[in-house]
Design a protein around this motif. Structure first.
Motif, PDB file in Angstrom:
ATOM      1  N   ALA A   1       0.841  -1.204   0.000  1.00  0.00           N
ATOM      2  CA  ALA A   1       0.000   0.000   0.000  1.00  0.00           C
ATOM      3  C   ALA A   1       0.870   1.246   0.000  1.00  0.00           C
ATOM      4  O   ALA A   1       0.603   2.202  -0.734  1.00  0.00           O
TER       5      ALA A   1
ATOM      6  N   LEU B   1       2.261   1.699  -3.461  1.00  0.00           N
ATOM      7  CA  LEU B   1       1.233   2.117  -4.417  1.00  0.00           C
ATOM      8  C   LEU B   1       0.831   3.563  -4.171  1.00  0.00           C
ATOM      9  O   LEU B   1       0.501   4.298  -5.097  1.00  0.00           O
ATOM     10  N   LYS B   2       0.855   3.965  -2.906  1.00  0.00           N
ATOM     11  CA  LYS B   2       0.546   5.355  -2.593  1.00  0.00           C
ATOM     12  C   LYS B   2       1.505   6.287  -3.337  1.00  0.00           C
ATOM     13  O   LYS B   2       1.124   7.336  -3.838  1.00  0.00           O
TER      14      LYS B   2
ATOM     15  N   LEU C   1       2.820   5.708  -6.215  1.00  0.00           N
ATOM     16  CA  LEU C   1       2.426   5.742  -7.629  1.00  0.00           C
ATOM     17  C   LEU C   1       1.116   6.498  -7.827  1.00  0.00           C
ATOM     18  O   LEU C   1       0.761   6.845  -8.949  1.00  0.00           O
ATOM     19  N   GLY C   2       0.424   6.746  -6.760  1.00  0.00           N
ATOM     20  CA  GLY C   2      -0.896   7.359  -6.839  1.00  0.00           C
ATOM     21  C   GLY C   2      -0.851   8.876  -6.885  1.00  0.00           C
ATOM     22  O   GLY C   2      -1.719   9.536  -6.326  1.00  0.00           O
TER      23      GLY C   2
ATOM     24  N   LYS D   1       0.025  12.004  -9.797  1.00  0.00           N
ATOM     25  CA  LYS D   1       0.245  12.141 -11.240  1.00  0.00           C
ATOM     26  C   LYS D   1       1.664  12.568 -11.583  1.00  0.00           C
ATOM     27  O   LYS D   1       2.236  12.106 -12.563  1.00  0.00           O
TER      28      LYS D   1
ATOM     29  N   LEU E   1       3.853   9.457 -11.022  1.00  0.00           N
ATOM     30  CA  LEU E   1       3.573   8.421 -12.013  1.00  0.00           C
ATOM     31  C   LEU E   1       4.107   8.852 -13.374  1.00  0.00           C
ATOM     32  O   LEU E   1       4.618   8.030 -14.144  1.00  0.00           O
TER      33      LEU E   1
ATOM     34  N   TYR F   1       1.515  -1.333 -17.791  1.00  0.00           N
ATOM     35  CA  TYR F   1       0.262  -0.854 -18.356  1.00  0.00           C
ATOM     36  C   TYR F   1       0.168   0.658 -18.424  1.00  0.00           C
ATOM     37  O   TYR F   1      -0.891   1.208 -18.678  1.00  0.00           O
TER      38      TYR F   1
ATOM     39  N   THR G   1      -6.838   5.492 -21.407  1.00  0.00           N
ATOM     40  CA  THR G   1      -6.706   5.777 -19.982  1.00  0.00           C
ATOM     41  C   THR G   1      -5.485   6.658 -19.765  1.00  0.00           C
ATOM     42  O   THR G   1      -4.369   6.287 -20.104  1.00  0.00           O
TER      43      THR G   1
ATOM     44  N   ILE H   1      -2.573   8.881 -17.697  1.00  0.00           N
ATOM     45  CA  ILE H   1      -1.748   8.719 -16.509  1.00  0.00           C
ATOM     46  C   ILE H   1      -2.486   9.221 -15.273  1.00  0.00           C
ATOM     47  O   ILE H   1      -2.450   8.608 -14.217  1.00  0.00           O
ATOM     48  N   GLU H   2      -3.182  10.326 -15.455  1.00  0.00           N
ATOM     49  CA  GLU H   2      -3.867  10.925 -14.312  1.00  0.00           C
ATOM     50  C   GLU H   2      -4.970  10.013 -13.778  1.00  0.00           C
ATOM     51  O   GLU H   2      -5.118   9.861 -12.563  1.00  0.00           O
TER      52      GLU H   2
ATOM     53  N   ILE I   1      -5.086   6.752 -14.079  1.00  0.00           N
ATOM     54  CA  ILE I   1      -4.426   5.613 -13.450  1.00  0.00           C
ATOM     55  C   ILE I   1      -3.907   6.006 -12.069  1.00  0.00           C
ATOM     56  O   ILE I   1      -4.058   5.266 -11.091  1.00  0.00           O
ATOM     57  N   ALA I   2      -3.330   7.197 -11.985  1.00  0.00           N
ATOM     58  CA  ALA I   2      -2.832   7.668 -10.690  1.00  0.00           C
ATOM     59  C   ALA I   2      -3.969   7.730  -9.677  1.00  0.00           C
ATOM     60  O   ALA I   2      -3.810   7.312  -8.516  1.00  0.00           O
TER      61      ALA I   2
ATOM     62  N   LEU J   1      -4.749   4.206  -8.582  1.00  0.00           N
ATOM     63  CA  LEU J   1      -3.694   3.656  -7.732  1.00  0.00           C
ATOM     64  C   LEU J   1      -3.713   4.313  -6.354  1.00  0.00           C
ATOM     65  O   LEU J   1      -3.409   3.683  -5.344  1.00  0.00           O
ATOM     66  N   LYS J   2      -4.086   5.573  -6.319  1.00  0.00           N
ATOM     67  CA  LYS J   2      -4.202   6.260  -5.039  1.00  0.00           C
ATOM     68  C   LYS J   2      -5.190   5.526  -4.130  1.00  0.00           C
ATOM     69  O   LYS J   2      -4.981   5.399  -2.922  1.00  0.00           O
TER      70      LYS J   2
ATOM     71  N   LEU K   1      -5.744   2.359  -4.138  1.00  0.00           N
ATOM     72  CA  LEU K   1      -5.108   1.134  -3.644  1.00  0.00           C
ATOM     73  C   LEU K   1      -4.005   1.443  -2.637  1.00  0.00           C
ATOM     74  O   LEU K   1      -3.529   0.554  -1.943  1.00  0.00           O
ATOM     75  N   GLY K   2      -3.622   2.687  -2.570  1.00  0.00           N
ATOM     76  CA  GLY K   2      -2.507   3.055  -1.709  1.00  0.00           C
ATOM     77  C   GLY K   2      -2.921   3.343  -0.283  1.00  0.00           C
ATOM     78  O   GLY K   2      -2.362   4.218   0.373  1.00  0.00           O
TER      79      GLY K   2
ATOM     80  N   PRO L   1      -6.816  -3.424 -16.534  1.00  0.00           N
ATOM     81  CA  PRO L   1      -5.635  -4.301 -16.509  1.00  0.00           C
ATOM     82  C   PRO L   1      -4.575  -3.866 -15.505  1.00  0.00           C
ATOM     83  O   PRO L   1      -3.935  -4.715 -14.886  1.00  0.00           O
ATOM     84  N   HIS L   2      -4.426  -2.566 -15.309  1.00  0.00           N
ATOM     85  CA  HIS L   2      -3.375  -2.129 -14.378  1.00  0.00           C
ATOM     86  C   HIS L   2      -3.764  -2.428 -12.942  1.00  0.00           C
ATOM     87  O   HIS L   2      -2.907  -2.573 -12.081  1.00  0.00           O
TER      88      HIS L   2
END
Lengths: 105, 105
Positions: free
Chosen positions: A8, A11-12, A14-15, A17, A20, A87, B2, B4-5, B7-8, B11-12, B14-15, B79-80
């Motif tokens: 976590a 991933l934070k 990567l979260g 922009k 990333l 991805y 999709t 980058i923003e 996805i970020a 991911l946030k 999941l973080g 997928p990511h």
DNA sequence: CAATAATATAAGCAAGTGATTATATAATAG
DNA sequence: CTATTATATAATCACTTGCTTATATTATTG
């Protein structure tokens, strides 16, 4: 073993922009701070501080070459990060143009 | 496409250890709020609010069955996210024990 | 050495976040 | 209808976060 909490925390990182985007650039090739500032159109301290977080988490490594410090990804041992990176949309042409130019000024 | 923003932003989500734990449980099987409260040892509003964020981002879906609302993952088209989920440590035995028990009280 | 370029660090701040407590809504049981 | 159970929503608050501005450090150049 990697705990959910550790994952976590990574991933934070990567979260965000900006981070990333940094990562999506470093996937293509190493870059130094001034390049990232140019490409991402933000300030130098902003990039430096994000890089520090990524470095503290072991996601990037630095390689000083004189005045410049080149950053590159260090994720060989982090499959869940590799999985994400696969991805990410390709960073644009702009990246290559700037990266292939001369170091910064 | 999709960005980058986008996805970020996913991911946030999941973080966070609570949300990542929720996801690691839902990978095994669907669960309702009261189960997640038991397993993760936190309060009901805490779980509900995290589930709402996951739902707003389209990462989980809900299925009301009478009094209970069962949540499950909805990441077939992401997928990511799938990539991350594959590398999560298995949720413990405790999960199965509690999930196989009767709904909550 | 002094001037310049690349990068790092520090301080400050507005905005966002995760958790808690209290309350509301919805479904079921009696 | 009333009581109970499951869940959602709202309000609050301490804490964190990302960015900016200012300054320090490190290396190069002349």
């Amino acid at each position: 073993m990697t705990t959910i909490e550790t994952i976590a925390d990574q991933l934070k990182l990567l979260g965000d922009k900006t981070r990333l985007n940094i990562i999506s650039i470093l996937v293509q090739q190493e870059a130094c701070v001034c390049h990232l500032v140019e490409i991402l159109q933000t300030t130098q301290p902003n990039i430096s501080q994000h890089l520090r977080k990524l470095k503290d988490a072991g996601l990037v490594k630095e390689d000083r070459r004189g005045q410049w410090i080149y950053y590159s990804l260090q994720i060989e041992d982090k499959p869940h990060i590799q999985a994400v990176v696969e991805y990410l949309p390709e960073a644009e042409e702009k990246v290559k143009t700037i990266l292939n130019g001369l170091p910064c000024k």
